[in-house]
Design an enzyme around this catalytic site. Structure first.
Site: not given
Ligand code: RFL
Ligand code: PHB
Length: 391
Positions: A202, A294, A298
C-alpha cells in the site's frame, strides 16, 4: 412456487447465504439480474479475513481455496520512498489473511449450488419486485423467459448489492442512509505477470495512492488513484504501468513486470450505511446495506459476517422457534459494519492524496505513517483491524 427464503442476488452474500441455509435443511431460491458468466467476469475483492475463510469451510467449498489461496502474514506500507512491514501474526497473536479472489469464491459457491441442484434464476433483469414483507406472507415476483413468476416465502434476503431493488423497495421514511463520496477513484489492472512482491504493498505518494495486490504467484492486480473525471479508455496499459512505477520504491520498480491487461476498470470510492438492516420479513446483507472504500479490503468480509449473523438467525427461527437471532440481526451486524466503516475511512484518508488540500496534508500523513510503523500500539491497531475484528 414456494420456498422458505427468497434470496435476491447471486453475489458472494446471496450465494453464501443460500449454501448455509441449504446445509441447515432450509429451502431457498436465488434470483439474479445478470448471467452467471457476467457475475464471474466482475473483478473485485482479493483478501479474505478468517471469518470469510471459516464460512467457506462451513459451506463445504473450501478445498480449492486452501490449495490455491495464498496465506499472507503481513502487508507493506510504502511512504517517503521506503517500505515498512506490518507483521500480522506478531501483532495479533497469530492471525493471517487469505488472498483468494472474489471471482474464485463466487465460482466455488456457484459450482456447489448447481451440484446440489438448488434453484437459481439468472438473467431476470430488472423484473424482480418485493411484496408484503411488512406482513407475514411475503412474495417475490419476476419475469423469466417471457413468463411472469411468483415465489411465496417466509423471508426475503436482499443480497443484491448497492444498486439492487431490495433497499429501494423500503419506504423512504423507514430507512436512514449515511454516505460519503470520495473525490477520486481507483483504476485497476489485472495481468498475468508475477507480482512485484510476495505481499501487498500500500503506497502513499505525492502523486497519489497505489496498491500492488495479486491473485496468484503468476497473476497481479494493481491499482492507482485517479481523478474521478478520468476515463478508462484514456489509460493505455503502458500509461498505467508508467504511473504505477512512479509511485513505487526503487526495488519494487525494478521488479515490476509489464503484461497486457486482462481487465482494466475505474471504481469510485464510497462510504455508505443504511439503517436498519431489517424491515419486517426483509433482511438486507452485504453491499445492499453498506459500502466501504476498498482500501481496508473489508467489503466482501462484511458481506460474510452479515450472512453468518443472518443465517444463524434464520436457522434459530426454524429449529428453535425463537426470533431472538433475527430480532438482533440488524444491531449485531451494524455494530461490526460501523467499525469496518471507520477503519476503511481512516485508512483511505491516510493513504490518498485529497485534491485541494496542499502540501501540509502530505506532511501530516507522513508523520502519522511514521508513527504507525514505529509504535507497537498503532501497528497493533492497524493489524487487528486488517485481519478482521471478532464476530
Ligand atoms: P455484489 O457482489 O454486488 O452482488 C450483488 C448481486 O445482486 C445482483 N442484483 C440483482 N439481482 C436481482 N435483481 C436485481 N434487481 C438486482 N440488482 C442487483 C447483482 O447483479 C449482483 O450479482 O454484492 P454482495 O454479494 O453483497 O458482495 C459484496 C462484495 O462484492 C463487495 O463488498 C466487495 O467486492 C468489495 N471489495 C473488497 N472486499 C473485500 O472484502 N476485500 C477486498 O479486497 C475488496 N476489494 C472490493 C475490492 C470492491 C471493489 N470494487 C470494484 C467496488 C476492490 C474493488 C475494486
Ligand atoms: C485486490 O486484490 O483487489 C485488493 C486487495 C486489497 C485491497 C483492495 C483490493 O485493499
Amino acid at each position: 412456487m414456494r420456498t422458505q427464503v427468497a434470496i435476491i442476488g447471486a453475489g458472494p452474500s446471496g450465494l453464501l447465504l443460500g449454501q448455509l441455509l441449504h446445509k441447515a435443511g432450509i429451502s431457498n431460491v436465488i434470483l439474479e439480474r445478470q448471467s452467471a458468466d457476467y457475475v464471474l467476469g466482475r473483478i473485485r475483492a482479493g483478501v479474505l479475513e478468517q471469518v470469510a475463510v471459516d464460512l467457506m469451510e462451513e459451506c463445504g467449498v473450501a478445498d480449492r481455496m486452501h490449495k490455491e489461496g495464498l496465506v499472507h502474514e503481513g502487508i507493506e506500507l510504502l511512504f517517503q520512498g521506503q517500505r515498512h512491514r506490518i507483521d500480522f501474526p506478531g501483532l495479533t497473536g497469530g492471525k493471517t489473511v487469505m488472498v483468494y479472489g472474489q471471482t474464485e469464491v463466487t465460482r466455488d459457491l456457484m459450482a456447489a449450488r448447481s451440484a446440489a441442484g438448488l434453484p437459481t434464476y439468472y438473467e431476470v433483469g430488472d423484473s424482480v419486485r418485493l411484496h408484503g414483507f411488512d406482513g407475514t406472507s411475503p412474495k417475490v415476483t419476476f419475469r423469466k423467459d417471457g413468463r411472469d413468476e411468483e415465489i411465496a416465502c417466509d423471508f426475503i434476503a436482499g443480497c443484491d448489492g448497492y444498486h439492487g431493488v431490495s433497499r429501494a423497495s423500503v419506504p423512504k421514511d423507514a430507512i436512514r442512509e449515511y454516505e460519503k463520496v470520495y473525490p477520486f477513484g481507483w483504476l485497476g489492472l489485472l495481468a498475468d505477470v508475477p507480482p512485484v512482491f510476495h505481499e501487498l504493498i500500500y503506497a502513499n505518494t505525492e502523486r497519489g495512492f497505489a496498491l500492488c495486490s495479486m491473485r496468484s504467484p503468476t497473476r497481479s492486480r494493481y491499482y492507482v488513484q485517479v481523478p474521478l473525471t478520468d476515463k478508462v479508455e484514456e489509460w493505455s496499459d503502458d500509461a498505467f504501468y508508467d504511473e504505477l512505477s512512479r509511485r513505487l520504491d526503487p526495488e519494487a520498480r525494478e521488479r515490476l513486470v509489464r503484461g497486457p491487461s486482462l481487465e482494466k476498470s475505474i471504481a469510485p470510492l464510497r462510504s455508505f450505511v443504511a439503517e436498519p438492516m431489517r424491515f419486517g420479513r426483509l433482511f438486507l446483507a452485504g453491499d445492499a446495506a453498506h459500502i466501504v472504500p476498498p482500501t481496508g479490503a473489508k467489503g466482501l468480509n462484511l458481506a460474510a459476517s452479515d450472512v453468518k449473523y443472518l443465517s444463524d438467525g434464520i436457522v434459530e427461527h426454524y429449529r428453535e422457534r425463537s426470533s431472538a437471532g433475527l430480532d438482533h440481526y440488524s444491531d449485531r451486524a451494524l455494530r461490526r459494519v460501523w467499525k469496518a466503516e471507520r477503519f476503511s475511512w481512516w485508512f483511505t484518508s491516510l493513504m490518498h492524496k485529497f485534491p485541494g488540500e496542499g502540501p501540509i496534508a502530505q506532511k501530516l500523513q507522513e508523520a502519522e505513517l511514521d508513527y504507525l510503523v514505529n509504535s507497537k500500539a498503532a501497528s497493533m491497531s492497524l493489524a487487528e483491524n486488517y485481519v478482521g475484528l471478532p464476530l
